[in-house]
Enzyme design. Structure first.
Site, PDB file in Angstrom:
ATOM      1  CG  HIS A   1     -92.350  -7.059 -50.579  1.00 43.44           C
ATOM      2  ND1 HIS A   1     -91.791  -7.183 -49.329  1.00 43.44           N
ATOM      3  CD2 HIS A   1     -91.278  -6.334 -51.385  1.00 43.44           C
ATOM      4  CE1 HIS A   1     -90.502  -6.917 -49.121  1.00 43.44           C
ATOM      5  NE2 HIS A   1     -90.253  -6.200 -50.163  1.00 43.44           N
TER       6      HIS A   1
ATOM      7  CG  MET B   1     -95.132  -2.088 -43.533  1.00 39.01           C
ATOM      8  SD  MET B   1     -96.030  -3.537 -44.052  1.00 39.01           S
ATOM      9  CE  MET B   1     -97.205  -3.280 -42.713  1.00 39.01           C
TER      10      MET B   1
HETATM   11  P1  AMP Z   1     -87.421  -4.438 -51.995  1.00 37.00           P
HETATM   12  O1  AMP Z   1     -87.760  -5.919 -51.611  1.00 37.00           O
HETATM   13  O2  AMP Z   1     -87.086  -3.680 -50.773  1.00 37.00           O
HETATM   14  O3  AMP Z   1     -86.615  -4.256 -53.115  1.00 37.00           O
HETATM   15  O4  AMP Z   1     -88.903  -4.008 -52.665  1.00 37.00           O
HETATM   16  C1  AMP Z   1     -89.455  -4.832 -53.676  1.00 37.00           C
HETATM   17  C2  AMP Z   1     -90.655  -3.678 -54.075  1.00 37.00           C
HETATM   18  O5  AMP Z   1     -91.368  -3.486 -53.100  1.00 37.00           O
HETATM   19  C3  AMP Z   1     -90.223  -2.510 -54.495  1.00 37.00           C
HETATM   20  O6  AMP Z   1     -90.905  -2.023 -55.679  1.00 37.00           O
HETATM   21  C4  AMP Z   1     -90.511  -1.537 -53.321  1.00 37.00           C
HETATM   22  O7  AMP Z   1     -90.745  -0.176 -53.794  1.00 37.00           O
HETATM   23  C5  AMP Z   1     -91.968  -2.293 -52.872  1.00 37.00           C
HETATM   24  N1  AMP Z   1     -92.028  -1.814 -51.447  1.00 37.00           N
HETATM   25  C6  AMP Z   1     -91.244  -1.801 -50.533  1.00 37.00           C
HETATM   26  N2  AMP Z   1     -91.580  -1.458 -49.274  1.00 37.00           N
HETATM   27  C7  AMP Z   1     -92.838  -1.082 -49.692  1.00 37.00           C
HETATM   28  C8  AMP Z   1     -93.978  -0.557 -48.990  1.00 37.00           C
HETATM   29  N3  AMP Z   1     -93.926  -0.213 -47.554  1.00 37.00           N
HETATM   30  N4  AMP Z   1     -95.108  -0.106 -49.437  1.00 37.00           N
HETATM   31  C9  AMP Z   1     -95.197  -0.474 -50.837  1.00 37.00           C
HETATM   32  N5  AMP Z   1     -94.386  -1.131 -51.676  1.00 37.00           N
HETATM   33  C10 AMP Z   1     -93.015  -1.281 -50.906  1.00 37.00           C
END
Ligand code: AMP
Length: 285
Positions: A34, A182
């Site tokens: 994030h 992650m």
């Molecule tokens: P989430 O909180 O899981 O809904 O993720 C929020 C944003 O962070 C989304 O655009 C995800 O694709 C991105 N995201 C989650 N994990 C990662 C990661 N390991 N590397 C890069 N972006 C991520």
């Protein structure tokens, strides 16, 4: 850093921001993945807005909405340290007032397969909440992770179809030192499951080796090899293994030397569902 909970307050904050606004939508339980999005937004925009919202409509009835990790105080400390201007952390009834019925959905092949097949309603929940965030925050740019490859493509398509004037930016997956992508859901893994989860990055590495070093172009051969590796891990259960066109997400038979292919995995380790993906890029001859 201003922290707001209502749509009205968010709109008022937005009205005060001049120049380019970057939005990073999250469900909280923040990690370096994030934060990489936040840093890109900080570098490219005049103001950064981060939303922290565990979106109920993107969880199925038997999924982990209630158990999803939440720690807003910790998230706010991390975001403050990154120089974020506004955090929008609404309660569910702010986003979905009683009688809410404004679903935003992308139809067609981009949403029918993969996550669309294994998590019915999930992508519709994502596009609905992201469209609502785009309308409230009116960002010039919005930042998403390639980790959720299908989500990124579907959000991009949604913004086009809804004529929302936002540039949807995809950034690379941030990984743990041992290769595991992650994810907030990694917190569910027991130490044994955490070890078993390494079968995902190993599967990505195997496929890349086949395509990039050994010159394999047969998508079915890659899928078979990856499935075999995953089946060798007793704690792993496969939802899907796909070698798809990286734009349309349609299944490939042949990995084209110019456009390559996208390997997408969804694997359950014990009760935890993990997804990951990698571009397979044939080396040029
Ligand atoms: P989430 O909180 O899981 O809904 O993720 C929020 C944003 O962070 C989304 O655009 C995800 O694709 C991105 N995201 C989650 N994990 C990662 C990661 N390991 N590397 C890069 N972006 C991520």
């Amino acid at each position: 850093m201003n922290v707001v909970e209502t749509v009205a307050e968010m709109e008022a904050e937005r009205g005060r921001l001049e120049g380019r606004v970057g939005l990073v939508p999250t469900m909280g339980a923040l990690h370096e993945g994030h934060l990489s999005l936040v840093r890109a937004a900080r570098a490219e925009c005049d103001h950064v807005v981060v939303s922290v919202f565990v979106n109920p409509t993107q969880f199925g009835p038997k999924e982990d909405f209630a158990a999803y990790p939440r720690d807003l105080d910790r998230d706010l400390r991390l975001l403050e340290a990154e120089g974020v201007d506004v955090v929008f952390a609404p309660p569910p009834e702010e986003v979905y007032p009683p009688g809410f019925d404004e679903w935003v959905e992308v139809s067609g092949p981009l949403t029918e397969r993969l996550e669309g097949e294994f998590r019915p309603g999930h992508l519709r929940g994502v596009t609905t909440v992201v469209a609502r965030l785009f309308r409230i925050v009116r960002p010039q740019r919005a930042y998403f992770g390639e980790k959720d490859a299908q989500q990124l493509r579907v959000v991009r398509r949604m913004a086009e179809e809804q004529r929302l004037p936002v540039e949807v930016i995809g950034l690379p997956t941030v990984r743990e030192p041992d290769g595991l992508a992650m994810s907030s859901r990694n917190a569910y893994l027991s130490p044994e499951e955490r070890q078993a989860a390494l079968v995902l990055p190993r599967a990505l590495a195997l496929a890349r080796r086949m395509v990039e070093a050994e010159g394999v172009r047969d998508a079915a051969a890659v899928r078979r090899a990856v499935e075999e590796l995953l089946r060798g891990e007793p704690r792993a259960r496969i939802d899907y293994v796909s070698v798809s066109d990286s734009e349309t997400l349609e299944e490939l038979t042949e990995i084209d030397s110019a456009s390559g292919g996208l390997l997408l995995l969804a694997v359950r380790i014990g009760g935890t569902r993990l997804i990951d993906n990698a571009m397979l890029t044939p080396r040029s001859r």
